[in-house]
Write a protein that holds these residues in place. Structure first.
Motif, PDB file in Angstrom:
ATOM      1  N   ASP A  91       0.840  -1.205   0.000  1.00 23.57           N
ATOM      2  CA  ASP A  91       0.000   0.000   0.000  1.00 23.57           C
ATOM      3  C   ASP A  91       0.871   1.249   0.000  1.00 23.57           C
ATOM      4  O   ASP A  91       1.763   1.403   0.842  1.00 23.57           O
ATOM      5  N   HIS A  92       0.584   2.159  -0.918  1.00 24.15           N
ATOM      6  CA  HIS A  92       1.273   3.446  -0.974  1.00 24.15           C
ATOM      7  C   HIS A  92       0.447   4.471  -0.202  1.00 24.15           C
ATOM      8  O   HIS A  92      -0.174   5.366  -0.778  1.00 24.15           O
ATOM      9  N   THR A  93       0.447   4.309   1.128  1.00 24.41           N
ATOM     10  CA  THR A  93      -0.326   5.202   1.985  1.00 24.41           C
ATOM     11  C   THR A  93       0.536   5.710   3.131  1.00 24.41           C
ATOM     12  O   THR A  93       1.539   5.088   3.499  1.00 24.41           O
ATOM     13  N   LEU A  94       0.090   6.809   3.705  1.00 25.99           N
ATOM     14  CA  LEU A  94       0.757   7.366   4.877  1.00 25.99           C
ATOM     15  C   LEU A  94       0.748   6.350   6.018  1.00 25.99           C
ATOM     16  O   LEU A  94       1.762   6.139   6.692  1.00 25.99           O
ATOM     17  N   VAL A  95      -0.384   5.680   6.222  1.00 32.65           N
ATOM     18  CA  VAL A  95      -0.507   4.741   7.337  1.00 32.65           C
ATOM     19  C   VAL A  95       0.406   3.536   7.144  1.00 32.65           C
ATOM     20  O   VAL A  95       1.022   3.059   8.095  1.00 32.65           O
ATOM     21  N   ALA A  96       0.527   3.038   5.909  1.00 35.73           N
ATOM     22  CA  ALA A  96       1.443   1.919   5.651  1.00 35.73           C
ATOM     23  C   ALA A  96       2.875   2.310   5.997  1.00 35.73           C
ATOM     24  O   ALA A  96       3.636   1.513   6.567  1.00 35.73           O
ATOM     25  N   ASP A 107      -3.352  -3.104  13.787  1.00 30.50           N
ATOM     26  CA  ASP A 107      -4.686  -2.825  14.339  1.00 30.50           C
ATOM     27  C   ASP A 107      -4.956  -1.325  14.410  1.00 30.50           C
ATOM     28  O   ASP A 107      -6.054  -0.864  14.101  1.00 30.50           O
ATOM     29  N   GLU A 108      -3.953  -0.553  14.846  1.00 31.50           N
ATOM     30  CA  GLU A 108      -4.125   0.902  14.907  1.00 31.50           C
ATOM     31  C   GLU A 108      -4.316   1.491  13.511  1.00 31.50           C
ATOM     32  O   GLU A 108      -5.093   2.433  13.327  1.00 31.50           O
ATOM     33  N   ARG A 110      -5.808   0.207  10.938  1.00 29.09           N
ATOM     34  CA  ARG A 110      -7.146  -0.024  10.384  1.00 29.09           C
ATOM     35  C   ARG A 110      -8.156   1.042  10.802  1.00 29.09           C
ATOM     36  O   ARG A 110      -9.115   1.302  10.082  1.00 29.09           O
ATOM     37  N   SER A 111      -7.948   1.667  11.968  1.00 26.50           N
ATOM     38  CA  SER A 111      -8.898   2.686  12.423  1.00 26.50           C
ATOM     39  C   SER A 111      -8.292   4.095  12.435  1.00 26.50           C
ATOM     40  O   SER A 111      -8.925   5.023  12.933  1.00 26.50           O
ATOM     41  N   HIS A 112      -7.102   4.248  11.886  1.00 26.16           N
ATOM     42  CA  HIS A 112      -6.441   5.558  11.879  1.00 26.16           C
ATOM     43  C   HIS A 112      -7.244   6.545  11.026  1.00 26.16           C
ATOM     44  O   HIS A 112      -7.723   6.196   9.947  1.00 26.16           O
ATOM     45  N   PRO A 113      -7.407   7.799  11.496  1.00 21.13           N
ATOM     46  CA  PRO A 113      -8.219   8.759  10.745  1.00 21.13           C
ATOM     47  C   PRO A 113      -7.645   9.106   9.367  1.00 21.13           C
ATOM     48  O   PRO A 113      -8.378   9.592   8.497  1.00 21.13           O
ATOM     49  N   HIS A 114      -6.348   8.856   9.138  1.00 20.91           N
ATOM     50  CA  HIS A 114      -5.730   9.189   7.848  1.00 20.91           C
ATOM     51  C   HIS A 114      -5.381   7.945   7.041  1.00 20.91           C
ATOM     52  O   HIS A 114      -4.511   7.981   6.182  1.00 20.91           O
ATOM     53  N   ARG A 115      -6.083   6.845   7.302  1.00 24.51           N
ATOM     54  CA  ARG A 115      -5.750   5.578   6.636  1.00 24.51           C
ATOM     55  C   ARG A 115      -5.958   5.633   5.124  1.00 24.51           C
ATOM     56  O   ARG A 115      -5.408   4.823   4.399  1.00 24.51           O
ATOM     57  N   GLY A 148     -11.646  -0.145  -0.599  1.00 23.89           N
ATOM     58  CA  GLY A 148     -12.967  -0.254  -0.009  1.00 23.89           C
ATOM     59  C   GLY A 148     -13.292  -1.660   0.459  1.00 23.89           C
ATOM     60  O   GLY A 148     -14.256  -1.860   1.203  1.00 23.89           O
ATOM     61  N   VAL A 149     -12.473  -2.636   0.061  1.00 24.84           N
ATOM     62  CA  VAL A 149     -12.625  -4.018   0.529  1.00 24.84           C
ATOM     63  C   VAL A 149     -11.725  -4.270   1.730  1.00 24.84           C
ATOM     64  O   VAL A 149     -12.184  -4.538   2.840  1.00 24.84           O
ATOM     65  N   HIS A 150     -10.420  -4.176   1.525  1.00 21.42           N
ATOM     66  CA  HIS A 150      -9.497  -4.595   2.588  1.00 21.42           C
ATOM     67  C   HIS A 150      -9.383  -3.595   3.736  1.00 21.42           C
ATOM     68  O   HIS A 150      -8.831  -3.928   4.774  1.00 21.42           O
ATOM     69  N   SER A 151      -9.946  -2.401   3.574  1.00 19.09           N
ATOM     70  CA  SER A 151      -9.935  -1.470   4.706  1.00 19.09           C
ATOM     71  C   SER A 151     -11.078  -1.725   5.679  1.00 19.09           C
ATOM     72  O   SER A 151     -11.037  -1.237   6.806  1.00 19.09           O
ATOM     73  N   VAL A 152     -12.094  -2.493   5.257  1.00 14.72           N
ATOM     74  CA  VAL A 152     -13.237  -2.723   6.148  1.00 14.72           C
ATOM     75  C   VAL A 152     -13.394  -4.172   6.588  1.00 14.72           C
ATOM     76  O   VAL A 152     -14.046  -4.435   7.592  1.00 14.72           O
ATOM     77  N   ILE A 153     -12.804  -5.109   5.846  1.00 10.66           N
ATOM     78  CA  ILE A 153     -12.916  -6.518   6.225  1.00 10.66           C
ATOM     79  C   ILE A 153     -11.660  -6.925   6.979  1.00 10.66           C
ATOM     80  O   ILE A 153     -10.537  -6.680   6.517  1.00 10.66           O
ATOM     81  N   ASP A 154     -11.842  -7.534   8.130  1.00  6.69           N
ATOM     82  CA  ASP A 154     -10.716  -8.030   8.920  1.00  6.69           C
ATOM     83  C   ASP A 154      -9.855  -8.949   8.054  1.00  6.69           C
ATOM     84  O   ASP A 154     -10.387  -9.764   7.297  1.00  6.69           O
TER      85      ASP A 154
END
Length: 196
Positions: A91-96, A107-108, A110-115, A148-154
């Motif tokens: 993932d090319h994201t800030l959270v990654a 775990d953090e 998955r719920s980070h406000p900037h994910r 929209g799939v892997h950000s909401v499904i465990d």
């Protein structure tokens, strides 16, 4: 060429894209350009872009017993072999980046406000994609998902769904149903490809 919204399917090429900043049209444009003329054309198709509008692009080109993955953004390609699931993209994201540096746990994240903040995407300027070639075997399954799939499904639940012995459509439908059950906070795309 078979581009439907943010999915491209051809006999030797499967790709997903996810437009952002209110520019969903950039996803289809990038997919069409990628199929016709390659990655640089997809970058150009993301014009007019800026840091707030653009699209992700994740493509799998099949060539015999190999798959060439071209990836920018936060969609994912998973390889399912038997009951083993390997994520083939990063993932090319800030959270990654924060997880990699040890500043966040998975775990953090998955719920980070900037994910959803992407730090590499097609925005009409030159960008270097991640590329890799993977050897394939008969019976392998490739699963492409947008965030929209892997950000909401465990992750454990998603792994169970992708190894299901059902056909590609039933697996994709089950994943879509799981996203809907989770509230479907973002648009989502799933492509399941079984190799013979």
């Amino acid at each position: 060429m078979n581009v439907i919204g943010d999915v491209l399917t051809l006999p030797d090429l499967v790709a997903v894209a996810d437009g952002f900043g209110g520019r969903d049209d950039l996803a289809a444009a990038a997919l069409e350009a990628f199929a016709a003329r390659g990655f640089e054309a997809a970058v150009e198709a993301a014009e007019p872009g800026d840091d707030l509008t653009g699209t992700t692009l994740t493509a799998v080109q099949l060539d015999g017993a190999t798959a060439r993955i071209t990836h920018v953004g936060d969609a994912r390609v998973q390889l399912v072999r038997g009951d083993q699931v390997d994520v083939l993209t990063h993932d090319h994201t800030l959270v990654a980046a924060l997880v990699e540096s040890g500043q966040l746990t998975e775990d953090e994240a998955r719920s980070h406000p900037h994910r959803n903040l992407i730090n590499r995407a097609l925005v009409g300027r030159p960008v270097v994609p991640d590329e890799r070639v993977v050897d394939l075997r008969p019976g392998d399954r490739l699963v492409l998902t947008t965030d929209g799939v892997h950000s909401v499904i465990d992750p454990e639940v998603l792994a169970e769904l992708v190894v299901d012995m059902g056909g590609p459509q039933s697996v994709a439908d089950a994943i879509g149903a799981a996203v809907e059950a989770a509230g479907s906070p973002d648009n989502h795309t799933v492509v399941v490809l079984d190799l013979t």
